[in-house]
Write a protein that holds these residues in place. Sequence first.
Motif, mmCIF file in Angstrom:
data_model
loop_
_atom_site.group_PDB
_atom_site.id
_atom_site.type_symbol
_atom_site.label_atom_id
_atom_site.label_comp_id
_atom_site.label_asym_id
_atom_site.label_seq_id
_atom_site.Cartn_x
_atom_site.Cartn_y
_atom_site.Cartn_z
ATOM 1 N N ALA A 145 5.473 -37.463 7.228
ATOM 2 C CA ALA A 145 4.925 -37.281 5.888
ATOM 3 C C ALA A 145 3.900 -38.385 5.616
ATOM 4 C CB ALA A 145 6.030 -37.331 4.848
ATOM 5 N N MET A 146 3.020 -38.106 4.712
ATOM 6 C CA MET A 146 2.001 -39.086 4.321
ATOM 7 C C MET A 146 1.989 -39.206 2.812
ATOM 8 S SD MET A 146 0.501 -40.181 7.107
ATOM 9 C CE MET A 146 -0.988 -40.946 6.459
ATOM 10 N N GLY A 147 1.656 -40.377 2.357
ATOM 11 C CA GLY A 147 1.562 -40.605 0.924
ATOM 12 C C GLY A 147 0.362 -41.465 0.591
ATOM 13 N N TRP A 148 -0.117 -41.283 -0.629
ATOM 14 C CA TRP A 148 -1.127 -42.181 -1.195
ATOM 15 C C TRP A 148 -0.492 -42.940 -2.356
ATOM 16 C CZ3 TRP A 148 -5.768 -43.389 0.701
ATOM 17 C CH2 TRP A 148 -6.386 -42.510 1.602
ATOM 18 N N VAL A 187 0.809 -41.952 -5.863
ATOM 19 C CA VAL A 187 -0.238 -41.084 -6.397
ATOM 20 C C VAL A 187 0.029 -39.649 -5.976
ATOM 21 C CG1 VAL A 187 -2.699 -40.557 -6.372
ATOM 22 C CG2 VAL A 187 -1.936 -42.938 -6.362
ATOM 23 N N ALA A 188 0.236 -39.463 -4.662
ATOM 24 C CA ALA A 188 0.480 -38.132 -4.126
ATOM 25 C C ALA A 188 1.133 -38.267 -2.769
ATOM 26 C CB ALA A 188 -0.826 -37.342 -4.004
ATOM 27 N N ALA A 189 1.813 -37.200 -2.351
ATOM 28 C CA ALA A 189 2.454 -37.200 -1.038
ATOM 29 C C ALA A 189 2.410 -35.784 -0.481
ATOM 30 C CB ALA A 189 3.884 -37.694 -1.136
ATOM 31 N N ILE A 190 2.515 -35.707 0.857
ATOM 32 C CA ILE A 190 2.382 -34.413 1.505
ATOM 33 C C ILE A 190 3.292 -34.351 2.718
ATOM 34 C CG2 ILE A 190 0.416 -35.206 2.909
ATOM 35 C CD1 ILE A 190 -0.801 -32.374 2.512
ATOM 36 N N SER A 191 3.865 -33.188 2.944
ATOM 37 C CA SER A 191 4.748 -33.005 4.087
ATOM 38 C C SER A 191 3.947 -32.763 5.360
ATOM 39 C CB SER A 191 5.678 -31.815 3.820
ATOM 40 O OG SER A 191 4.934 -30.601 3.785
ATOM 41 N N TRP A 192 4.647 -32.701 6.471
ATOM 42 C CA TRP A 192 3.998 -32.512 7.768
ATOM 43 C C TRP A 192 3.140 -31.243 7.799
ATOM 44 C CZ3 TRP A 192 2.210 -33.977 12.215
ATOM 45 C CH2 TRP A 192 2.074 -33.060 13.268
ATOM 46 N N SER A 193 3.687 -30.130 7.314
ATOM 47 C CA SER A 193 2.961 -28.862 7.377
ATOM 48 C C SER A 193 1.808 -28.810 6.374
ATOM 49 C CB SER A 193 3.902 -27.693 7.091
ATOM 50 O OG SER A 193 4.266 -27.682 5.715
ATOM 51 N N GLY A 194 1.883 -29.651 5.360
ATOM 52 C CA GLY A 194 0.882 -29.591 4.300
ATOM 53 C C GLY A 194 1.239 -28.612 3.198
ATOM 54 N N VAL A 195 2.292 -27.851 3.403
ATOM 55 C CA VAL A 195 2.698 -26.852 2.414
ATOM 56 C C VAL A 195 3.295 -27.520 1.173
ATOM 57 C CG1 VAL A 195 4.318 -24.970 1.959
ATOM 58 C CG2 VAL A 195 3.054 -25.035 4.118
ATOM 59 N N ASN A 196 4.069 -28.564 1.400
ATOM 60 C CA ASN A 196 4.755 -29.246 0.302
ATOM 61 C C ASN A 196 3.989 -30.481 -0.119
ATOM 62 O OD1 ASN A 196 7.042 -27.450 0.330
ATOM 63 N ND2 ASN A 196 7.634 -28.451 2.238
ATOM 64 N N THR A 197 3.624 -30.528 -1.384
ATOM 65 C CA THR A 197 2.886 -31.665 -1.924
ATOM 66 C C THR A 197 3.473 -32.062 -3.269
ATOM 67 O OG1 THR A 197 1.262 -30.237 -3.005
ATOM 68 C CG2 THR A 197 0.724 -31.015 -0.781
ATOM 69 N N LYS A 210 5.434 -41.865 6.886
ATOM 70 C CA LYS A 210 6.880 -41.848 7.080
ATOM 71 C C LYS A 210 7.200 -40.908 8.240
ATOM 72 C CE LYS A 210 11.329 -41.850 6.531
ATOM 73 N NZ LYS A 210 12.121 -43.015 7.025
ATOM 74 N N TYR A 211 7.796 -41.425 9.301
ATOM 75 C CA TYR A 211 8.111 -40.591 10.449
ATOM 76 C C TYR A 211 9.622 -40.367 10.558
ATOM 77 C CZ TYR A 211 9.681 -44.656 13.159
ATOM 78 O OH TYR A 211 10.356 -45.756 13.616
ATOM 79 N N ASN A 214 9.402 -32.353 4.401
ATOM 80 C CA ASN A 214 9.469 -32.937 3.079
ATOM 81 C C ASN A 214 8.594 -34.191 2.998
ATOM 82 O OD1 ASN A 214 11.172 -34.150 4.926
ATOM 83 N ND2 ASN A 214 12.636 -34.818 3.396
ATOM 84 N N TYR A 215 8.639 -34.829 1.847
ATOM 85 C CA TYR A 215 7.853 -36.039 1.621
ATOM 86 C C TYR A 215 8.644 -36.922 0.671
ATOM 87 C CZ TYR A 215 6.729 -33.480 -2.631
ATOM 88 O OH TYR A 215 6.823 -32.760 -3.789
ATOM 89 N N TYR A 216 8.144 -38.113 0.425
ATOM 90 C CA TYR A 216 8.829 -39.047 -0.462
ATOM 91 C C TYR A 216 7.852 -39.648 -1.461
ATOM 92 C CZ TYR A 216 12.603 -38.817 2.937
ATOM 93 O OH TYR A 216 13.599 -38.370 3.765
ATOM 94 N N TYR A 217 8.381 -39.988 -2.615
ATOM 95 C CA TYR A 217 7.604 -40.703 -3.628
ATOM 96 C C TYR A 217 7.843 -42.203 -3.588
ATOM 97 C CZ TYR A 217 6.298 -36.432 -6.209
ATOM 98 O OH TYR A 217 5.766 -35.234 -6.590
ATOM 99 N N THR A 218 8.895 -42.633 -2.928
ATOM 100 C CA THR A 218 9.292 -44.041 -2.962
ATOM 101 C C THR A 218 8.588 -44.832 -1.871
ATOM 102 O OG1 THR A 218 11.453 -43.351 -3.758
ATOM 103 C CG2 THR A 218 11.247 -45.610 -2.962
#
Length: 127
Positions: A33-36, A48-58, A99-100, A106-110
């Motif tokens: 996952a990646m986050g800004w 600010v924003a986060a995104i899952s591996w597939s990009g579907v979940n933000t 985050k690996y 999924n993604y995280y806000y923390t």
Amino acid sequence: QVQLVESGGGLVQDGGSLRLSCAASGFTFRNYAMGWFRQAPGKEREVVAAISWSGVNTGYADSVKGRFTISRDNAKNTVYLQMNNLKPDDTAVYYCALKYGLLGDNYYYTAGRYDYWGQGTQVTVSS
């Protein structure tokens, strides 16, 4: 070693737009996952924003919903943050994070959940 390099920051007027990029390198794992995040002077770092591996979940912070869009290109190991209708309150250093080892899409806000961080890029919005 894993490296994250942000680019695209700068000075823009109130109502303007910028597109941030974060290029990741130095790894072979997938499903990350990646986050800004951003940090303004005297304030804590905030998501600010986060995104899952597939990009579907933000996900987005309430303060940027409808103005910012996160996306990714896994072929390039790059995540983007399109920022429209920028406001002076958006002024901050913007960081990308990775985050690996995720079990799902999924993604995280923390911030503490993320394993690697870039060096940051300054975004300044003038009024």
